[in-house]
Scaffold this motif. Structure first.
Motif, PDB file in Angstrom:
ATOM      1  N   VAL A 517     -42.754  20.431  17.520  1.00 13.31           N
ATOM      2  CA  VAL A 517     -41.870  20.582  18.675  1.00 13.31           C
ATOM      3  C   VAL A 517     -40.705  19.619  18.481  1.00 13.31           C
ATOM      4  CG1 VAL A 517     -41.642  20.317  21.173  1.00 13.31           C
ATOM      5  CG2 VAL A 517     -43.740  21.289  20.207  1.00 13.31           C
ATOM      6  N   GLU A 518     -39.503  20.183  18.304  1.00 13.90           N
ATOM      7  CA  GLU A 518     -38.336  19.345  18.076  1.00 13.90           C
ATOM      8  C   GLU A 518     -37.904  18.605  19.328  1.00 13.90           C
ATOM      9  OE1 GLU A 518     -35.150  21.710  16.587  1.00 13.90           O
ATOM     10  OE2 GLU A 518     -35.814  21.543  14.499  1.00 13.90           O
ATOM     11  N   GLU A 519     -38.011  19.304  20.483  1.00 15.31           N
ATOM     12  CA  GLU A 519     -37.468  18.712  21.710  1.00 15.31           C
ATOM     13  C   GLU A 519     -38.079  19.391  22.916  1.00 15.31           C
ATOM     14  OE1 GLU A 519     -33.021  17.636  23.556  1.00 15.31           O
ATOM     15  OE2 GLU A 519     -33.227  19.009  21.848  1.00 15.31           O
ATOM     16  N   PHE A 520     -38.337  18.591  23.960  1.00 13.37           N
ATOM     17  CA  PHE A 520     -38.718  19.149  25.257  1.00 13.37           C
ATOM     18  C   PHE A 520     -37.454  19.586  25.993  1.00 13.37           C
ATOM     19  CE2 PHE A 520     -41.734  15.363  24.874  1.00 13.37           C
ATOM     20  CZ  PHE A 520     -42.691  16.087  24.186  1.00 13.37           C
ATOM     21  N   SER A 521     -37.554  20.666  26.747  1.00 15.66           N
ATOM     22  CA  SER A 521     -36.413  21.113  27.539  1.00 15.66           C
ATOM     23  C   SER A 521     -36.902  21.545  28.918  1.00 15.66           C
ATOM     24  CB  SER A 521     -35.693  22.270  26.841  1.00 15.66           C
ATOM     25  OG  SER A 521     -34.542  22.647  27.568  1.00 15.66           O
ATOM     26  N   PRO A 522     -37.264  20.575  29.773  1.00 13.63           N
ATOM     27  CA  PRO A 522     -37.739  20.926  31.115  1.00 13.63           C
ATOM     28  C   PRO A 522     -36.675  21.698  31.891  1.00 13.63           C
ATOM     29  CG  PRO A 522     -38.197  18.630  30.602  1.00 13.63           C
ATOM     30  CD  PRO A 522     -37.273  19.130  29.536  1.00 13.63           C
ATOM     31  N   LEU A 523     -37.119  22.560  32.767  1.00 14.86           N
ATOM     32  CA  LEU A 523     -36.235  23.386  33.571  1.00 14.86           C
ATOM     33  C   LEU A 523     -35.936  22.718  34.899  1.00 14.86           C
ATOM     34  CD1 LEU A 523     -37.864  26.881  32.917  1.00 14.86           C
ATOM     35  CD2 LEU A 523     -35.950  25.804  31.696  1.00 14.86           C
ATOM     36  N   LEU A 524     -34.804  23.063  35.457  1.00 15.23           N
ATOM     37  CA  LEU A 524     -34.455  22.580  36.783  1.00 15.23           C
ATOM     38  C   LEU A 524     -35.296  23.286  37.837  1.00 15.23           C
ATOM     39  CD1 LEU A 524     -30.562  22.451  36.459  1.00 15.23           C
ATOM     40  CD2 LEU A 524     -32.220  20.586  36.139  1.00 15.23           C
ATOM     41  N   LYS A 525     -35.372  22.690  39.006  1.00 20.59           N
ATOM     42  CA  LYS A 525     -36.180  23.247  40.078  1.00 20.59           C
ATOM     43  C   LYS A 525     -35.705  24.658  40.404  1.00 20.59           C
ATOM     44  CE  LYS A 525     -38.173  21.932  44.532  1.00 20.59           C
ATOM     45  NZ  LYS A 525     -39.523  21.836  43.952  1.00 20.59           N
ATOM     46  N   GLY A 526     -36.631  25.598  40.412  1.00 18.22           N
ATOM     47  CA  GLY A 526     -36.321  26.986  40.713  1.00 18.22           C
ATOM     48  C   GLY A 526     -35.868  27.800  39.526  1.00 18.22           C
ATOM     49  N   GLU A 527     -35.604  27.170  38.389  1.00 16.87           N
ATOM     50  CA  GLU A 527     -35.142  27.882  37.206  1.00 16.87           C
ATOM     51  C   GLU A 527     -36.319  28.539  36.491  1.00 16.87           C
ATOM     52  OE1 GLU A 527     -32.247  26.864  33.341  1.00 16.87           O
ATOM     53  OE2 GLU A 527     -33.070  25.260  34.591  1.00 16.87           O
ATOM     54  N   ARG A 528     -36.100  29.735  35.935  1.00 14.24           N
ATOM     55  CA  ARG A 528     -37.152  30.464  35.243  1.00 14.24           C
ATOM     56  C   ARG A 528     -36.612  30.986  33.918  1.00 14.24           C
ATOM     57  NH1 ARG A 528     -41.357  31.136  38.609  1.00 14.24           N
ATOM     58  NH2 ARG A 528     -42.394  32.485  37.095  1.00 14.24           N
ATOM     59  N   VAL A 529     -37.534  31.265  32.992  1.00 12.07           N
ATOM     60  CA  VAL A 529     -37.182  31.904  31.727  1.00 12.07           C
ATOM     61  C   VAL A 529     -38.072  33.122  31.523  1.00 12.07           C
ATOM     62  CG1 VAL A 529     -36.320  29.828  30.581  1.00 12.07           C
ATOM     63  CG2 VAL A 529     -38.762  30.363  30.471  1.00 12.07           C
ATOM     64  N   ARG A 530     -37.542  34.112  30.800  1.00 13.60           N
ATOM     65  CA  ARG A 530     -38.313  35.301  30.462  1.00 13.60           C
ATOM     66  C   ARG A 530     -38.812  35.202  29.031  1.00 13.60           C
ATOM     67  NH1 ARG A 530     -35.738  39.597  29.729  1.00 13.60           N
ATOM     68  NH2 ARG A 530     -33.665  38.632  29.620  1.00 13.60           N
ATOM     69  N   LEU A 531     -39.961  35.788  28.800  1.00 11.36           N
ATOM     70  CA  LEU A 531     -40.532  35.870  27.470  1.00 11.36           C
ATOM     71  C   LEU A 531     -40.653  37.343  27.095  1.00 11.36           C
ATOM     72  CD1 LEU A 531     -41.413  33.019  28.530  1.00 11.36           C
ATOM     73  CD2 LEU A 531     -43.531  33.313  27.237  1.00 11.36           C
ATOM     74  N   THR A 532     -40.592  37.642  25.814  1.00 10.52           N
ATOM     75  CA  THR A 532     -40.857  39.002  25.343  1.00 10.52           C
ATOM     76  C   THR A 532     -42.044  38.945  24.396  1.00 10.52           C
ATOM     77  OG1 THR A 532     -39.258  38.725  23.546  1.00 10.52           O
ATOM     78  CG2 THR A 532     -38.476  39.750  25.580  1.00 10.52           C
ATOM     79  N   GLY A 533     -42.930  39.949  24.556  1.00 13.09           N
ATOM     80  CA  GLY A 533     -44.142  39.974  23.771  1.00 13.09           C
ATOM     81  C   GLY A 533     -44.221  41.177  22.866  1.00 13.09           C
ATOM     82  N   PRO A 534     -45.258  41.251  22.046  1.00 11.65           N
ATOM     83  CA  PRO A 534     -45.392  42.331  21.067  1.00 11.65           C
ATOM     84  C   PRO A 534     -45.582  43.708  21.700  1.00 11.65           C
ATOM     85  CG  PRO A 534     -47.390  41.005  21.169  1.00 11.65           C
ATOM     86  CD  PRO A 534     -46.351  40.283  21.970  1.00 11.65           C
ATOM     87  N   ASP A 535     -46.072  43.741  22.913  1.00 11.84           N
ATOM     88  CA  ASP A 535     -46.291  45.019  23.589  1.00 11.84           C
ATOM     89  C   ASP A 535     -45.167  45.346  24.565  1.00 11.84           C
ATOM     90  OD1 ASP A 535     -46.752  43.030  25.377  1.00 11.84           O
ATOM     91  OD2 ASP A 535     -48.727  43.747  26.031  1.00 11.84           O
ATOM     92  N   GLY A 536     -44.083  44.597  24.491  1.00 14.01           N
ATOM     93  CA  GLY A 536     -42.972  44.823  25.405  1.00 14.01           C
ATOM     94  C   GLY A 536     -43.098  44.109  26.725  1.00 14.01           C
ATOM     95  N   SER A 537     -44.201  43.386  26.932  1.00 11.89           N
ATOM     96  CA  SER A 537     -44.386  42.661  28.189  1.00 11.89           C
ATOM     97  C   SER A 537     -43.373  41.537  28.304  1.00 11.89           C
ATOM     98  CB  SER A 537     -45.802  42.095  28.267  1.00 11.89           C
ATOM     99  OG  SER A 537     -46.028  41.167  27.219  1.00 11.89           O
ATOM    100  N   GLN A 538     -43.013  41.190  29.536  1.00 12.63           N
ATOM    101  CA  GLN A 538     -42.021  40.143  29.770  1.00 12.63           C
ATOM    102  C   GLN A 538     -42.506  39.172  30.850  1.00 12.63           C
ATOM    103  OE1 GLN A 538     -38.205  42.109  30.533  1.00 12.63           O
ATOM    104  NE2 GLN A 538     -37.653  41.680  28.415  1.00 12.63           N
TER     105      GLN A 538
END
Length: 673
Positions: A517-538
């Protein structure tokens, strides 16, 4: 070595804290009559009675306690006898005000509550030893005595004291632990901010400072405070072992992670003869039965899998939360028997008769203010009959499917100030992982990071910020030998002194996870990120992201947005005969379930889709046979498949093929064979 089970009990323990000193003696006869009606087998006595037992220094009054214990014995009720050292008398504090604890900002607590103790105070220790000796000499061979109960809920509400006496003890503790002050300087990193010491006498407790103090010093003070309390327990325990041989000694834990965060129960579990626990529902809108199951599993794990005892819980509402709802009809039995399913050899309550005065007068009890013409009393009597019917469960062990790593030292360290994000909470991640495993109908053992994990096909690590090199080697060997490991973010970051491991994160987990892990990148309050998976799930994550660099691991889910967009979010690494998964963001239940589902496939754990949500199925097995507990927390009847026929112990019915569990009910099948 005393037996670990309460002496003289042949079935499950059922009863509660009995405080007859709150009532005139005319009530006592009614109490024992009602205890017989309810099926009470054991009560806890004398826990808060020091002022009555020793009304003046060295002058004892045991007459009332003699009558209570004799009366209980006459009516066949066993006694868990307390040493009342959680509340020294007012006269003691008048003579020894320095025994009252001091906070980090220098405020000395006052008498008038409970647990206001400087555990390092020599006068307190001498007085506690004296009252314990007096009780042991008088009642050590009393025919009603089943169990000794030292103190009450160590660490609640005060664990650490910051007075000058404790400062001197802390210096001695450091000298014994480290040998030289130079070793302390190295462990604490005192070169930073010019904090270097040249003599132990220069070291104080981590009292209030203008800004953040030394985190390693604060972590060691937590260890010191825990060890100081444990010394007091051991001193009382050893007196009782010497003067009352053959009777087990305990003290009531509070393992629910929300209720006591100052005690290392792995260490305490090795000191008691019988692990006991107090558990109270935190009614914050979540599924309280999941937290209950988690606390019971953790308590059983502290007992190294052996039977333990639920020494306190509530018949209905408590009185110390902002809002204290009553338990629903039938919930008392479900709560009680869920603890039994997960290893408790009984169900005890605080308390027997509801108080009319004092701070806990609105806390529910077995005999409520309304007396016996109440729903609570009727449910108590029904539960007593159920406990009697389950006598063959006593002494059996709960079967677990997976393990979750937990370490109080890591929790203490991560909870200190100035971490990358105040929104990251080790307990929250433990809750989240546990709830997904619970919903997959997997029974969880908790384990210390350096424990033998070879019997578990799947091990999860929800938040292990502090990890020793030995723990890292343990997990690597576990995977190499065929285990499946799932690790959540911000694990393996520091060593036992809160020093960041040399090299890239995550320290001793780099090789087993196949990444850095090169660096931690905590999110701000209320901020979200999306992920994409092998089956198209997010699935989405919040609170935390990281810049992950695979070093042999394959990327399974990728960040779709945020600063880490396009980089790995969830990885899988094959090592030896096993696999290791890494989750670098805080996933919600759906995303976490997807990851744990894939990991369960790696571990060859078959899904249990035939079981409804919120229907617990847990097994206890031993010399008396195998018992299947089915607990229905839903409002609809449920069917549970049975691979072995048996007899349902609460109804006497024969079962085969499947078991019908009515809405809100519990069924326990003693399986044939």
């Amino acid at each position: 070595m005393p037996d670990t089970a309460p002496k003289g009990l042949t079935g499950l323990a059922f009863g509660g804290d009995y405080n007859p000193e709150q009532w005139p003696e005319s009530v006592w006869q009614e109490d024992v009559r009602l205890m017989r009606e309810a099926g009470v087998t054991m009560v806890s006595v004398g826990i808060f009675s020091w002022a009555l037992l020793e009304p003046a220094p060295g002058r004892y009054d045991f007459g009332w306690l003699d009558r209570v214990l004799d009366l209980l014995h006459e009516h066949g009720v066993r006694v868990d006898l307390g040493t009342p050292t959680v509340v020294p008398p007012a006269w003691f504090y008048r003579a020894h005000p320095e025994a009252l604890p001091v906070t980090a900002d220098g405020t000395r607590h006052a008498f008038g509550s409970r647990g206001a103790i400087c555990h390092g105070n020599a006068d307190y220790r001498a007085a506690a030893a004296a009252i314990t000796t007096g009780l042991a000499e008088r009642y050590g061979d009393h025919p009603a005595l089943a169990l000794w109960h030292v103190h009450n809920e160590y660490g609640v509400p005060v664990s650490a004291c910051y007075c000058d006496s404790c400062a001197a003890r802390f210096r001695r503790w450091l000298a014994a632990a480290y040998g030289t002050v130079d070793t302390v300087n190295e462990a604490w990193g005192t070169a930073f901010w010019g904090q270097r010491y040249t003599d132990f006498d220069q070291i104080d407790p981590p009292r209030t400072t203008p800004t953040v103090g030394n985190p390693a010093q604060a972590l060691d003070y937590k260890r010191f405070a825990d060890a100081t309390m444990r010394e007091n327990f051991v001193a009382e325990r050893d007196i009782l072992h010497r003067l009352s041989p053959g009777v087990p000694v305990t003290t009531n834990f509070m393992t629910a992670l929300s209720q006591c965060d100052s005690v290392d129960y792995w260490a305490w579990g090795r000191e008691v003869d019988l692990v006991t626990n107090d558990h109270y529902l935190i009614t914050d809108g979540r599924r309280t039965h999941v937290n209950l199951a988690m606390a019971a599993d953790l308590t059983r794990s502290v007992a190294d899998g052996a039977p333990w005892l639920l020494l306190e819980h509530s018949t209905s509402g408590v009185n110390w939360q902002p809002r204290n709802p009553a338990k629903a009809p039938g919930q008392m039995a479900r709560n009680s028997l869920a603890h039994v399913a997960r290893g408790s050899d009984g169900a005890m309550f605080f308390q027997w008769r509801q108080s009319r005065r004092g701070a806990e007068k609105f806390h529910s009890a077995m005999v409520p203010h309304g007396g016996t013409d109440t729903r609570v009393w009727r449910e108590v009597v029904e539960l007593g009959a159920a406990a009697a019917a389950l006598s063959t469960v006593r002494g059996t062990r709960t079967e677990a499917d997976v393990a979750m790593l937990w370490d109080w030292h890591s929790w203490w360290a991560q909870s200190l100030q100035w971490r990358p994000s105040e929104d990251h909470d080790a307990r929250e991640r433990a809750d989240a992982f546990y709830e997904v495993l619970y919903d997959r109908h997997l029974t969880v053992d908790f384990a210390h990071p350096e424990a033998d994990l070879s019997r578990y096909p799947l091990v999860v690590v929800p938040a292990l910020y502090l990890m020793t090199e030995a723990a890292g080697r343990n997990l690597t060997e576990y995977v190499e030998r065929g285990g499946t490991l799932v690790v959540s973010y911000f694990s393996g970051i520091v060593d036992e002194h809160d020093a960041v491991h040399e090299g890239a994160h995550p320290g001793p987990l780099r090789d087993v996870l196949g990444l850095t892990v090169e660096e931690f990148s905590p999110l701000l309050k209320g901020e979200r990120v999306r992920l994409t998976g092998p089956d198209g799930s997010q699935p989405s994550g919040d609170v935390w992201t990281e810049f992950v660099v695979p070093r042999g691991a394959e990327t399974v889910w990728t960040y779709a947005d945020g600063l880490a967009a396009g980089r790995p979010a969830v990885t899988r690494h094959g090592l030896g005969e096993g696999t290791a998964w890494y989750v670098s963001t805080r996933l919600g239940a759906e995303g976490l379930d997807a990851v744990l589902g894939r990991a369960a496939e790696d571990a060859r754990i078959a899904p249990r889709a035939d079981l409804p949500r919120d229907v617990e199925v847990v097994r206890r097995t031993g010399a008396s046979g195998s018992h299947l507990f089915a607990i229905n927390h839903t409002a609809s009847d449920a069917k549970v498949p049975l691979d072995t026929p048996g007899t349902e112990l609460l109804t006497g019915e024969r079962t085969a093929g499947h078991l019908t569990v009515p809405a809100g009910a519990v069924r326990v099948v003693r399986l044939d064979g």
